[in-house]
Design a protein around this motif. Structure first.
Motif, mmCIF file in Angstrom:
data_model
loop_
_atom_site.group_PDB
_atom_site.id
_atom_site.type_symbol
_atom_site.label_atom_id
_atom_site.label_comp_id
_atom_site.label_asym_id
_atom_site.label_seq_id
_atom_site.Cartn_x
_atom_site.Cartn_y
_atom_site.Cartn_z
ATOM 1 N N UNK A 121 0.822 -1.219 0.000
ATOM 2 C CA UNK A 121 0.000 0.000 0.000
ATOM 3 C C UNK A 121 0.851 1.261 0.000
ATOM 4 N N UNK A 122 2.142 1.133 0.215
ATOM 5 C CA UNK A 122 3.033 2.299 0.245
ATOM 6 C C UNK A 122 3.551 2.652 -1.148
ATOM 7 N N UNK A 123 2.710 2.398 -2.163
ATOM 8 C CA UNK A 123 3.052 2.791 -3.521
ATOM 9 C C UNK A 123 3.580 1.686 -4.416
ATOM 10 N N UNK A 124 3.437 0.424 -3.977
ATOM 11 C CA UNK A 124 4.015 -0.686 -4.746
ATOM 12 C C UNK A 124 2.969 -1.616 -5.363
ATOM 13 N N UNK A 125 1.693 -1.419 -5.015
ATOM 14 C CA UNK A 125 0.671 -2.380 -5.457
ATOM 15 C C UNK A 125 0.645 -2.555 -6.968
ATOM 16 N N UNK A 126 0.732 -1.499 -7.727
ATOM 17 C CA UNK A 126 0.598 -1.594 -9.184
ATOM 18 C C UNK A 126 1.829 -2.199 -9.849
ATOM 19 N N UNK A 127 2.895 -2.373 -9.094
ATOM 20 C CA UNK A 127 4.117 -2.917 -9.676
ATOM 21 C C UNK A 127 4.222 -4.434 -9.548
ATOM 22 N N UNK A 128 3.249 -5.048 -8.863
ATOM 23 C CA UNK A 128 3.357 -6.485 -8.600
ATOM 24 C C UNK A 128 2.041 -7.203 -8.885
#
Length: 396
Positions: free
Chosen positions: A63-70
């Motif tokens: 949730x700290x800005x990484x959700x769309x990358x994985x």
């Protein structure tokens, strides 16, 4: 980081996946490892409803800005489902824990056979999946599997799956779904995710001295873990390989290996090296079963290769682990396949190319893995899962 393409949807998935079952105890260290993995190109993270605090921890970090990358993979605990409404109950809990509004790769956890799938069908799972996929909340639907070859093929053919996950490593090449199952799933166009590439660490720690010497003298210089991972990646049918990385050292070693590993890279001498290692490790077990399946089918329903593999696990992984796997793989099904069904007819022994005294071996299985607790435990679990009605021809 190297990637392989999901033939079903074109996703580019890192060949190294982050297995989230056993995070380090320090949550700040877990966050450091996960963010580092993402920065180095790992884009597939596998968790499950029943992994303690795993979904919550992963959700906080992503949730700290990484959700769309994985891509997130998690698993439905079908063994806890009692009614149709339970599908949404558990799925919504996944979303809440993971702080997301969709799951990229959703698995039916430990789907054991077609009988269990039919129970879920009776609860309306197919319509539920269709609705979730139409809404975009589930992007891909699959299942994880720990059983034998025959049931695996039947499950692959039972539904229009998007992917599957199996246990596979150089010691289990012909156990469980095995190489033939891997190839069958791939022939159907399914991406195949791999768990237990190191057999829970048993292919790395406490190895016989002969095996350690083989790895030490092998060229190029690699750790036993890297050799084992590369063996799995050597198969073009494999999409990604889960590794339960709980130290930065382990993470970096695996990332480095995954940045150069290629399918079909092994030479004939390297393949021969694995066969030497396998033969040494086989000496530590009591039943020289290769999982060829020539003894099957058993007219009384015994999954002979699976029973013998679980018996060998007593030596390889310890009795407690072997018992857990045995119950999960032979007892939690609509139709039983445990060693206790053997009538000592001997038909299997006439077909075994290894000339294994199978009847004697199955008695050993019963002694080692079917204590007084086995039948009551199996019965309680099956009733809990709604599988207590036996099919015809099964001895109780």
């Amino acid at each position: 980081m190297n990637y392989r393409i999901n033939p079903k949807n074109g996703d580019s998935l890192s060949i190294l996946a982050f297995g989230c079952m056993r995070f380090a105890k320090d949550e700040s260290e877990v966050e450091r490892q996960i963010i580092h993995a993402i920065e180095q190109g790992v884009n597939y993270f596998d968790t499950a409803y029943i992994y303690p605090n795993s979904e919550v921890t992963l959700g906080k970090i992503l949730a700290k800005g990484y959700r769309q990358r994985v891509k997130i993979a998690t698993k439905l605990p079908h063994y806890l489902l009692k009614k149709t409404e339970d599908f949404d109950r558990y799925f919504n809990e996944h979303l809440k824990r993971l702080q997301t509004d969709y799951i990229d790769y959703y698995l039916i956890h430990m789907l054991s056979d077609v009988g269990v799938w039919q129970r879920l069908q009776n609860l309306g799972i197919e319509q539920w999946i269709q609705e979730k996929k139409a809404s975009g909340q589930i992007r891909n639907i699959g299942f994880s599997y720990h059983g034998g070859k025959e049931d695996f093929v039947k499950l692959i053919d039972a539904y229009a799956w998007d992917f599957c996950m199996i246990q596979y490593n150089y010691m289990d090449e012909h156990n469980q779904a095995g190489k033939s199952g891997l190839q069958y799933a791939a022939s159907k166009g399914l991406p195949v995710m791999i768990m237990e590439p190191l057999r829970g660490g048993k292919l790395v720690t406490a190895l016989p001295r002969e095996v350690e010497e083989l790895w030490q003298n092998a060229k190029p210089k690699r750790t036993p873990a890297e050799w084992a991972l590369r063996w799995v990646w050597n198969h073009p049918e494999v999409t990604t390989v889960l590794s339960g990385m709980n130290s930065m050292e382990m993470l970096n070693e695996n990332i480095e290996a995954a940045s150069t590993a290629q399918a079909g890279e092994f030479s004939e001498s390297e393949i021969a090296l694995f066969e030497k290692v396998r033969q040494i490790l086989l000496k530590t077990i009591r039943i020289p079963c290769t999982g060829c399946n020539y003894c099957m089918p058993c007219p009384f329903g015994v999954d002979i290769p699976l029973c013998l593999a679980c018996t060998n696990d007593v030596a390889l992984e310890g009795r407690a682990t072997a018992i857990r796997k045995y119950i999960m793989q032979t007892g939690i099904k609509k139709k039983d396949s445990h060693a206790g069904l053997c009538t000592q007819c001997g038909l299997c022994e006439t077909k075994c190319p290894q000339k294994i005294p199978i009847r004697q071996a199955l008695k050993m299985t019963q002694q080692e893995l079917e204590g007084f607790w086995y039948r009551p435990a199996r019965g309680i679990i099956k009733r809990f899962m709604g599988l207590h009605k036996e099919e015809g021809g099964t001895r109780k």
